[in-house]
Design an enzyme around this catalytic site. Structure first.
Site, PDB file in Angstrom:
ATOM      1  N   TYR A 131       0.856  -1.208   0.074  1.00  0.00           N
ATOM      2  CA  TYR A 131      -0.023   0.035  -0.055  1.00  0.00           C
ATOM      3  C   TYR A 131       0.853   1.446  -0.142  1.00  0.00           C
ATOM      4  CZ  TYR A 131      -3.829  -3.076   1.192  1.00  0.00           C
ATOM      5  OH  TYR A 131      -4.710  -4.151   0.882  1.00  0.00           O
TER       6      TYR A 131
ATOM      7  N   HIS B 122      -4.746   6.383  -1.013  1.00  0.00           N
ATOM      8  CA  HIS B 122      -5.414   6.063   0.548  1.00  0.00           C
ATOM      9  C   HIS B 122      -4.473   6.159   1.539  1.00  0.00           C
ATOM     10  CE1 HIS B 122      -9.285   5.187   1.577  1.00  0.00           C
ATOM     11  NE2 HIS B 122      -9.355   3.992   1.856  1.00  0.00           N
TER      12      HIS B 122
ATOM     13  N   TYR C  17      -5.622  -1.168   9.329  1.00  0.00           N
ATOM     14  CA  TYR C  17      -6.461  -1.017   8.167  1.00  0.00           C
ATOM     15  C   TYR C  17      -7.229   0.134   8.301  1.00  0.00           C
ATOM     16  CZ  TYR C  17      -4.246  -4.964   5.973  1.00  0.00           C
ATOM     17  OH  TYR C  17      -3.384  -5.921   5.722  1.00  0.00           O
TER      18      TYR C  17
ATOM     19  N   ASN D 163     -10.230   0.883   7.499  1.00  0.00           N
ATOM     20  CA  ASN D 163     -11.811   0.926   7.905  1.00  0.00           C
ATOM     21  C   ASN D 163     -11.939   0.553   9.590  1.00  0.00           C
ATOM     22  OD1 ASN D 163     -12.046   1.416   5.139  1.00  0.00           O
ATOM     23  ND2 ASN D 163     -13.066  -0.699   4.801  1.00  0.00           N
TER      24      ASN D 163
END
EC number: 3.1.1.29
Length: 190
Positions: A14, A19, A64, A66
Site C-alpha cells: 500500500y 489511500h 487498516y 476501515n
C-alpha cells in the site's frame, strides 16, 4: 499534548497509494521535527516529536483504514486526550488532486476511516486535514482507484501537498484550528 493521526493501510503493497496519503504526511512530519522512531502501541505505530514546544504524538493505525477508530480511541484514552487535541489526516475523493483542506469538525464525507473514528469516539468534534486525490476516471471502481499508486504527475502534486499539510499541522499545533484554517485553506489550491 496533541495527537496527529495519519490514516492509511499497513504493508508495503500500500506504499505510495492514494489511500495512504495520511501515512505519507505523518512520516514527513516525524522526519521534519526529528521525531522518535516509531514504536508499536495502540494497534498502531506511534512516534513522538515536539512542534513549537508542544509534545505531539504521531499515530499511524495498523488496523487498516476501515478500522482506524479503535487505535485512535486507545491512544486518546491512554493519554487522556479530548477531541480538541486530535487532528486526523486522510485522503479525500471530493477534493481535486493535491488540494488541502482543514476542518474543525464535520461528517466523514464517505471516508471509511473517518466513519470508524466517529463511531469509536462518538463525536465528529475533532479536526481533520483532508488531502485531495481527485475522482477516479470513468469506469474505474473507487476501491481500485484509492488503492492504486500515484502516477508521476500526481506524486509531484502530492509532494507539494505533503509540505503544505506539514505546515498546516504545525500551525494547528501552535496557533489552533481557526488560525490554521485561515492561513492554509486559502493558500492550498491547485
Amino acid at each position: 499534548m496533541k495527537l496527529v493521526v495519519g490514516l492509511g493501510n499497513p504493508g508495503r503493497k500500500y506504499d505510495q497509494t492514494r489511500h495512504n496519503i495520511g501515512f505519507m504526511v505523518a512520516d514527513a512530519l516525524v522526519r521534519r521535527y526529528v521525531g522518535s522512531p516509531p514504536t508499536t502501541k495502540f494497534e498502531g505505530e506511534i512516534s513522538e516529536c515536539r512542534i513549537e514546544n508542544e509534545k505531539v504524538l504521531v499515530l499511524c493505525p495498523q488496523t487498516y483504514m476501515n478500522a482506524s477508530g479503535q487505535s485512535v480511541r486507545k491512544a486518546m484514552d491512554f493519554y487522556k486526550l479530548s477531541p480538541e487535541d486530535i487532528l486526523v489526516i486522510c485522503d479525500d475523493l471530493n477534493l481535486e488532486t493535491g488540494r488541502v483542506r482543514l476542518r474543525r469538525s464535520g461528517s466523514a464525507g464517505g471516508q471509511k476511516g473517518l466513519v470508524d473514528i466517529i463511531r469509536h469516539l462518538g463525536s465528529e468534534q475533532w479536526a481533520r486535514l483532508k488531502i485531495g486525490i481527485g475522482r477516479p476516471p470513468a469506469k474505474w471502481q473507487v476501491s481500485d482507484y484509492v488503492l492504486g499508486k500515484f502516477d508521476k504527475t500526481e506524486l509531484e502534486e502530492m509532494e507539494h501537498a505533503i509540505v503544505h499539510s506539514c505546515d498546516a499541522t504545525a500551525c494547528w499545533v501552535a496557533d489552533g484550528v481557526t488560525e490554521a484554517m485561515n492561513r492554509y485553506n486559502a493558500a492550498s489550491g491547485t
